[in-house]
Design a protein around this motif. Structure first.
Motif, PDB file in Angstrom:
ATOM      1  N   GLU A   1      -0.385   7.822  -8.063  1.00 33.50           N
ATOM      2  CA  GLU A   1      -0.006   7.158  -6.844  1.00 33.50           C
ATOM      3  C   GLU A   1       1.066   6.261  -7.031  1.00 33.50           C
ATOM      4  OE1 GLU A   1      -4.269   7.477  -4.577  1.00 33.50           O
ATOM      5  OE2 GLU A   1      -3.735   5.562  -5.246  1.00 33.50           O
TER       6      GLU A   1
ATOM      7  N   LEU B   1      -4.299  12.490  -1.831  1.00 35.53           N
ATOM      8  CA  LEU B   1      -4.300  11.265  -2.155  1.00 35.53           C
ATOM      9  C   LEU B   1      -5.830  10.525  -1.889  1.00 35.53           C
ATOM     10  CD1 LEU B   1      -0.969   9.870  -1.158  1.00 35.53           C
ATOM     11  CD2 LEU B   1      -1.492  10.852  -3.467  1.00 35.53           C
TER      12      LEU B   1
ATOM     13  N   TYR C   1      -5.056   4.499  -0.560  1.00 34.76           N
ATOM     14  CA  TYR C   1      -3.963   4.456  -0.969  1.00 34.76           C
ATOM     15  C   TYR C   1      -2.841   3.624  -0.260  1.00 34.76           C
ATOM     16  CZ  TYR C   1       1.172   6.012  -1.233  1.00 34.76           C
ATOM     17  OH  TYR C   1       2.379   6.236  -1.467  1.00 34.76           O
TER      18      TYR C   1
END
Length: 300
Positions: free
Chosen positions: A231, A257, A261
């Motif tokens: 990430e 993801l 996030y």
């Protein structure tokens, strides 16, 4: 015609290329290439072969050695194209890195979705630990990659902590440091949902560090690699203009993801904004303080 760089240096570069490729190479033309703020860059040719050359002071040879090693690490993942390192060296005046020359005029015909898919594949290349076997640079700033088994500790010490210490040495004190100390203390909470694999990262993946080759295939360059939370790469793509929408949709389709996030990306991008503060000055101070204030408000 060659430019004003000493004839001896150009001859040394040509000899280095000849030795590395085992093919005689004599420079007949060198053309400056703009776009960088750290190194000088040129396309050189003998009329048949072309190479891309980066130049800096001789003290920066280690930076070029690290970049060549980073490019080879990505190359070995067999996922995304990078320019192949040819050779690197130095003389009394300069250091150089010679790379495969790739025509990137195909940028307009390339697909962001291909870049997204291939980056997701690269991020599935993993290590048992965070960091890397060698330090390198992020821009012109040293980047410490000491091996760690704990991602939060790694980010606290070798990313945010390092940049905050550097900012203090550069005279950025007061509110920035107070907020920064609190961020470091609360980092376990800010990254509480993160349990990432140690993925192979480009490390400096902004919009100026990718293109498409003459066939429209994605290519990435100027890496600051290490193994960490994937990430962190995706977060940086959102800085400085962002990537095409089809890049994000393709990446998320290949490698979704995790929840949280949107907070973590600010933690990760804070590293780059602090680095820009240290490299380019106080214009980035307010942005860094805003980011830290937002993060601290998230956990109150």
């Amino acid at each position: 015609m060659k430019n004003s760089l000493s004839t001896q240096t150009w001859d040394s570069i040509a000899a280095d290329i000849s030795a590395s490729t085992q093919t005689s190479f004599v420079i007949t033309r060198s053309s400056p290439i703009g776009g960088g703020c750290i190194n000088q860059a040129y396309c050189i040719t003998d009329g048949r072969q072309h190479y891309f050359v980066k130049l800096n002071t001789r003290e920066q040879l280690c930076m070029f050695e690290d970049e060549a090693a980073g490019l080879m690490e990505i190359y070995r993942s067999r996922t995304l194209r990078v320019p192949s390192p040819i050779c690197h060296g130095s003389d009394a005046d300069s250091a150089w890195l010679v790379l495969e020359y790739i025509d990137i005029s195909g940028r307009a015909s390339g697909k962001g979705s291909d870049l997204g898919k291939q980056l997701a594949a690269m991020h599935r290349t993993t290590s048992t630990h965070f960091g890397w076997i060698r330090n390198n640079t992020i821009g012109a700033t040293p980047q410490v990659n000491s091996i760690s088994s704990n991602w939060v500790d790694f980010w606290r010490t070798h990313r945010l902590g390092y940049q905050l210490d550097l900012a203090r040495k550069n005279g950025f004190n007061g509110k920035l440091q107070t907020l920064g100390e609190n961020i470091l203390l609360e980092l376990d909470k800010l990254l509480a949902e993160a349990s990432p694999a140690a993925s192979l990262l480009h490390g400096d993946l902004w919009s100026g560090n990718y293109a498409f080759d003459e066939m429209g295939n994605p290519i990435i360059f100027d890496p600051a690699i290490y193994y960490g939370d994937r990430e962190a790469d995706i977060a940086m793509t959102e800085l400085f203009g962002g990537f095409p929408a089809d890049f994000y949709s393709a990446y998320r389709h290949e490698y979704p993801l995790d929840s949280g996030y949107n907070t973590r990306k600010i933690v990760y991008n804070l590293y780059h904004i602090l680095n820009h503060l240290n490299l380019f000055g106080s214009n980035y101070r307010h942005q860094a303080e805003q980011m830290m204030g937002f993060l601290l408000a998230e956990i109150r």
